[in-house]
Design an enzyme around this catalytic site. Structure first.
Site, PDB file in Angstrom:
ATOM      1  N   ASN A   7       0.883  -1.163   0.000  1.00 51.95           N
ATOM      2  CA  ASN A   7       0.000   0.000   0.000  1.00 51.95           C
ATOM      3  C   ASN A   7       0.921   1.213   0.000  1.00 51.95           C
ATOM      4  O   ASN A   7       1.423   1.639   1.037  1.00 51.95           O
ATOM      5  CB  ASN A   7      -0.889  -0.047   1.251  1.00 51.95           C
ATOM      6  N   ARG A  90      -2.586  -1.819  -3.527  1.00 53.48           N
ATOM      7  CA  ARG A  90      -3.771  -0.986  -3.347  1.00 53.48           C
ATOM      8  C   ARG A  90      -3.673   0.168  -4.346  1.00 53.48           C
ATOM      9  O   ARG A  90      -2.648   0.861  -4.400  1.00 53.48           O
ATOM     10  CB  ARG A  90      -3.794  -0.424  -1.933  1.00 53.48           C
ATOM     11  N   HIS A 179     -12.270   4.016  -0.279  1.00 54.46           N
ATOM     12  CA  HIS A 179     -12.165   3.081   0.853  1.00 54.46           C
ATOM     13  C   HIS A 179     -12.963   1.803   0.581  1.00 54.46           C
ATOM     14  O   HIS A 179     -13.433   1.136   1.519  1.00 54.46           O
ATOM     15  CB  HIS A 179     -12.692   3.696   2.163  1.00 54.46           C
ATOM     16  N   LEU A 206     -13.505   5.499   9.655  1.00 53.13           N
ATOM     17  CA  LEU A 206     -12.964   6.748  10.211  1.00 53.13           C
ATOM     18  C   LEU A 206     -11.476   6.584  10.482  1.00 53.13           C
ATOM     19  O   LEU A 206     -11.072   6.018  11.509  1.00 53.13           O
ATOM     20  CB  LEU A 206     -13.689   7.101  11.516  1.00 53.13           C
ATOM     21  N   GLY A 209      -8.452   9.469   6.435  1.00 52.49           N
ATOM     22  CA  GLY A 209      -9.555   9.758   5.525  1.00 52.49           C
ATOM     23  C   GLY A 209     -10.809   9.131   6.130  1.00 52.49           C
ATOM     24  O   GLY A 209     -10.713   8.099   6.797  1.00 52.49           O
ATOM     25  N   ARG A 238      -8.831  17.139   5.755  1.00 50.48           N
ATOM     26  CA  ARG A 238      -9.721  17.481   4.642  1.00 50.48           C
ATOM     27  C   ARG A 238     -11.057  17.986   5.197  1.00 50.48           C
ATOM     28  O   ARG A 238     -11.577  17.415   6.158  1.00 50.48           O
ATOM     29  CB  ARG A 238      -9.973  16.242   3.756  1.00 50.48           C
ATOM     30  N   LEU A 280      -6.579  12.496  16.287  1.00 52.10           N
ATOM     31  CA  LEU A 280      -7.735  12.536  17.181  1.00 52.10           C
ATOM     32  C   LEU A 280      -7.376  12.264  18.641  1.00 52.10           C
ATOM     33  O   LEU A 280      -8.040  12.752  19.550  1.00 52.10           O
ATOM     34  CB  LEU A 280      -8.798  11.541  16.716  1.00 52.10           C
ATOM     35  N   ARG A 281      -6.293  11.493  18.849  1.00 48.65           N
ATOM     36  CA  ARG A 281      -5.889  11.215  20.243  1.00 48.65           C
ATOM     37  C   ARG A 281      -5.548  12.517  20.965  1.00 48.65           C
ATOM     38  O   ARG A 281      -5.962  12.744  22.099  1.00 48.65           O
ATOM     39  CB  ARG A 281      -4.683  10.277  20.270  1.00 48.65           C
ATOM     40  N   GLY A 327      -8.809   3.506  12.205  1.00 47.41           N
ATOM     41  CA  GLY A 327      -8.140   4.030  13.412  1.00 47.41           C
ATOM     42  C   GLY A 327      -9.069   4.696  14.415  1.00 47.41           C
ATOM     43  O   GLY A 327      -9.061   4.348  15.599  1.00 47.41           O
ATOM     44  N   ILE A 328      -9.886   5.617  13.955  1.00 47.13           N
ATOM     45  CA  ILE A 328     -10.791   6.319  14.874  1.00 47.13           C
ATOM     46  C   ILE A 328     -12.016   5.451  15.182  1.00 47.13           C
ATOM     47  O   ILE A 328     -12.407   5.298  16.343  1.00 47.13           O
ATOM     48  CB  ILE A 328     -11.233   7.665  14.240  1.00 47.13           C
ATOM     49  N   GLY A 329     -12.603   4.865  14.146  1.00 52.97           N
ATOM     50  CA  GLY A 329     -13.815   4.056  14.336  1.00 52.97           C
ATOM     51  C   GLY A 329     -13.588   2.893  15.291  1.00 52.97           C
ATOM     52  O   GLY A 329     -14.464   2.548  16.088  1.00 52.97           O
ATOM     53  N   ASN A 331     -11.129   2.769  17.626  1.00 53.59           N
ATOM     54  CA  ASN A 331     -10.514   3.136  18.909  1.00 53.59           C
ATOM     55  C   ASN A 331     -11.184   4.261  19.682  1.00 53.59           C
ATOM     56  O   ASN A 331     -10.978   4.369  20.886  1.00 53.59           O
ATOM     57  CB  ASN A 331      -9.047   3.529  18.679  1.00 53.59           C
ATOM     58  N   GLU A 381      -7.480  -4.107   5.232  1.00 51.47           N
ATOM     59  CA  GLU A 381      -7.460  -3.903   3.777  1.00 51.47           C
ATOM     60  C   GLU A 381      -6.433  -4.824   3.122  1.00 51.47           C
ATOM     61  O   GLU A 381      -6.631  -5.305   2.017  1.00 51.47           O
ATOM     62  CB  GLU A 381      -7.143  -2.436   3.465  1.00 51.47           C
TER      63      GLU A 381
HETATM   64  P1  AMP Z   1      -5.953   5.169  10.128  1.00 55.77           P
HETATM   65  O1  AMP Z   1      -5.885   6.088   8.932  1.00 55.77           O
HETATM   66  O2  AMP Z   1      -7.011   4.121  10.018  1.00 55.77           O
HETATM   67  O3  AMP Z   1      -4.602   4.624  10.537  1.00 55.77           O
HETATM   68  O4  AMP Z   1      -6.414   6.103  11.371  1.00 55.77           O
HETATM   69  C1  AMP Z   1      -5.667   7.201  11.824  1.00 55.77           C
HETATM   70  C2  AMP Z   1      -6.482   7.991  12.840  1.00 55.77           C
HETATM   71  O5  AMP Z   1      -6.864   7.124  13.919  1.00 55.77           O
HETATM   72  C3  AMP Z   1      -5.739   9.172  13.469  1.00 55.77           C
HETATM   73  O6  AMP Z   1      -6.546  10.317  13.483  1.00 55.77           O
HETATM   74  C4  AMP Z   1      -5.532   8.710  14.900  1.00 55.77           C
HETATM   75  O7  AMP Z   1      -5.526   9.804  15.768  1.00 55.77           O
HETATM   76  C5  AMP Z   1      -6.746   7.847  15.145  1.00 55.77           C
HETATM   77  N1  AMP Z   1      -6.547   6.948  16.279  1.00 55.77           N
HETATM   78  C6  AMP Z   1      -5.684   5.895  16.363  1.00 55.77           C
HETATM   79  N2  AMP Z   1      -5.753   5.347  17.597  1.00 55.77           N
HETATM   80  C7  AMP Z   1      -6.660   6.084  18.304  1.00 55.77           C
HETATM   81  C8  AMP Z   1      -7.176   6.034  19.647  1.00 55.77           C
HETATM   82  N3  AMP Z   1      -6.762   5.116  20.530  1.00 55.77           N
HETATM   83  N4  AMP Z   1      -8.115   6.938  20.010  1.00 55.77           N
HETATM   84  C9  AMP Z   1      -8.549   7.877  19.137  1.00 55.77           C
HETATM   85  N5  AMP Z   1      -8.107   7.974  17.867  1.00 55.77           N
HETATM   86  C10 AMP Z   1      -7.180   7.091  17.451  1.00 55.77           C
END
Ligand code: AMP
Length: 394
Positions: A7, A90, A179, A206, A209, A238, A280-281, A327-329, A331, A381
Site C-alpha cells: 500500500n 492498493r 475506501h 474513520l 480519511g 480534509r 484525534l488522540r 483508526g478512529i472508528g 478506537n 485492507e
Molecule cells: P488510520 O488512517 O485508520 O490509521 O487512522 C488514523 C487515525 O486514527 C488518526 O486520526 C488517529 O488519531 C486515530 N486513532 C488511532 N488510535 C486512536 C485512539 N486510541 N483513540 C482515538 N483515535 C485514534
C-alpha cells in the site's frame, strides 16, 4: 501462495506478506516519512519487532529496504524472491474502468496514470509502487485492487451530479467512491457475523480519511465521498462537504490561487484546521482538559457522521447494522458515543459500557434493546487485497 501486499502512499509504504489460502500473516511493516532524512521503518514477524531510522529519499529505496529485510538471514522470512508468487497493490482510483481486481498489464498501468488527476495524492504513489515491485519481483504476478471498484454498483441516481449531462457522458464526472476495500471487508464480516440473508448496512470508515457507505445486500448503493476522496465527512486535514461558492469567494475576493485553495481544503482543513492537530488522540486529550475548540471540533465531526446515518437510513428505508472501523472508528469510544447519541428514534442505541471496552476483535456495542446492531469491526485492507489477488489467480 505467498502474496506481498503493498500500500504505497505519498510518503509511506505499508506492507504485509500473507500466505493464502491460510490467511496467515508472515510479516507486516510500514516505512514512513519517505523523502525526509529520518524515515522510520517498522517491521514485525512472529519473533521480530524492529523499529529503525533510515535515510530513504524515494519509494524505490524504501522498497529496496523492505526486500532486503524480507531476505535478511537473521530477521527475514524468505530465502529467495521467487518465494513471493504475487504482489497485491492498493490503487485508490480506477475510475469506471475497474469493477474488479485486475492483473497489472501495460494497459492497466496506463489507466492508473490516466486517473491520477482524480486522485493526485494517491494514484502516482500507487503506480510508483507497481513499477518498483515489477523490478524487484520479476517472477511475481502483479495485481491491482481498486478502492473505487466496490462502488461501481452505486445506481445512477446517486452516482450522477446535477450538472450538464455532457460532463457525465463525455468527461466521466461523477461519484466514484473510496475506501471500497475496507467497506467491502467489514460489511462482509458483519453479514457473516450476523448471519443476514438480506442486509442493510451503514459502514463508517474513520481513519485519516473518513467515509461512509450505504450497503444493501452486500452492494454499495451510496457513499459520502464523490469524484475525489475529499467530500462528505470531516477528516484529519480534509474539510469534507463545504458550499462550493466558498472556493469562488476565496479566489475572486480573497486572492487565493486554485492551488492554494486545494492545499487549504485537503491539507489544512478538517480537524487540523479546527484544532491545529489532525490526530484525534491529541484532540480528545485537549478536549478532556476543557479546550473549547477541540470540544466543538469533536461535536462537529460526530454531527456530520450522524447526518449521514440519517440519510442512509432514509435511502435504504431501514438499517440492520452500523459498523465503525479504521483508526478512529475502532478506537475512539467518544466519537462513537457522540455519533450514536439521540438516535433511539431509529432504534439505534449504544451500550455505554460495551462501547468503552477495548478489543482487537469484531464486537457488538449496542444495548440489548437496540433494534439496530452497532458493531466495531477491525478493518484489514491488506487481507482483503490478498483474498482478491488469490481469487483472481486461482
Ligand atoms: P488510520 O488512517 O485508520 O490509521 O487512522 C488514523 C487515525 O486514527 C488518526 O486520526 C488517529 O488519531 C486515530 N486513532 C488511532 N488510535 C486512536 C485512539 N486510541 N483513540 C482515538 N483515535 C485514534
Amino acid at each position: 501462495m505467498n502474496i506481498l501486499i503493498i500500500n504505497s502512499g505519498s510518503s509511506s509504504i505499508k506492507f504485509q506478506l500473507i500466505q493464502m489460502p491460510s490467511e496467515e500473516m508472515i510479516c507486516s511493516g510500514l516505512v514512513e516519512r519517505i523523502g525526509e532524512t529520518d524515515a522510520v521503518l517498522n517491521y514485525k514477524t512472529k519473533s521480530v519487532d524492529l523499529k529503525q531510522t533510515h535515510v530513504i529519499p524515494t519509494h524505490k529505496q524504501g522498497l529496496q529496504i523492505i526486500v532486503d529485510l524480507l531476505l535478511d538471514l537473521e530477521n527475514g522470512v524468505i530465502s529467495n524472491i521467487k518465494e513471493i508468487q504475487a504482489v497485491g497493490h492498493r490503487v485508490v482510483h480506477g475510475g469506471n474502468s475497474f469493477s474488479n481486481t485486475a492483473l497489472v498489464t501495460p494497459e492497466v498501468k496506463q489507466k492508473i496514470q490516466q486517473y491520477a488527476p482524480l486522485a493526485p495524492l494517491h494514484n502516482p504513489s500507487n503506480l510508483e509502487g507497481i513499477y518498483v515491485a515489477e523490478e524487484y519481483f520479476p517472477f511475481a504476478k502483479q495485481i491491482a485492487v481498486f478502492d473505487t471498484a466496490f462502488h461501481q454498483t452505486i445506481p445512477e441516481k446517486a452516482r450522477k451530479y446535477a450538472i450538464p449531462n455532457n460532463l457525465y457522458e463525455d468527461q466521466d464526472i461523477q461519484v466514484y467512491g473510496f475506501h471500497g476495500t475496507s467497506h467491502k471487508y467489514v460489511s462482509e464480516k458483519a453479514i457473516e457475523y450476523l448471519q443476514l440473508e438480506k442486509s442493510k448496512i451503514i459502514s463508517i470508515h474513520l481513519g485519516n480519511g473518513c467515509s461512509m457507505t450505504a450497503i444493501e445486500n452486500g452492494k454499495s448503493i451510496d457513499h459520502s465521498m464523490g469524484f475525489a476522496p475529499t467530500n462528505g465527512l470531516i477528516m484529519g486535514s480534509r474539510s469534507g462537504d463545504i458550499d462550493h461558492s466558498i472556493i469562488f469567494y476565496l479566489v475572486d475576493s480573497l486572492g487565493y490561487s486554485l492551488e492554494e485553495v486545494n492545499t487549504l481544503l485537503t491539507k489544512e482543513s478538517g480537524m487540523q484546521g479546527l484544532t491545529g492537530s489532525n490526530d484525534l488522540r491529541d484532540i480528545e486529550k485537549e478536549a478532556a482538559k476543557g479546550n473549547s475548540e477541540c470540544i466543538l471540533a469533536l461535536e462537529m465531526n460526530a454531527y456530520r457522521i450522524k447526518k449521514f446515518i440519517g440519510t442512509y437510513v432514509a435511502v435504504m428505508n431501514g438499517v440492520d447494522a452500523i459498523i465503525f472501523t479504521a483508526g478512529i472508528g475502532e478506537n475512539s469510544s467518544l466519537i462513537r458515543k457522540l455519533a450514536c447519541r439521540d438516535l433511539d428514534f431509529f432504534g439505534i442505541e449504544l451500550d455505554q459500557t460495551k462501547n468503552e471496552e477495548r478489543s482487537q476483535e469484531l464486537r457488538e456495542i449496542n444495548s440489548s434493546t437496540s433494534k439496530v446492531k452497532i458493531l466495531v469491526v477491525p478493518t484489514n485492507e491488506e487481507l482483503e487485497i490478498a483474498k482478491q489477488a488469490f481469487a483472481l489467480l486461482t
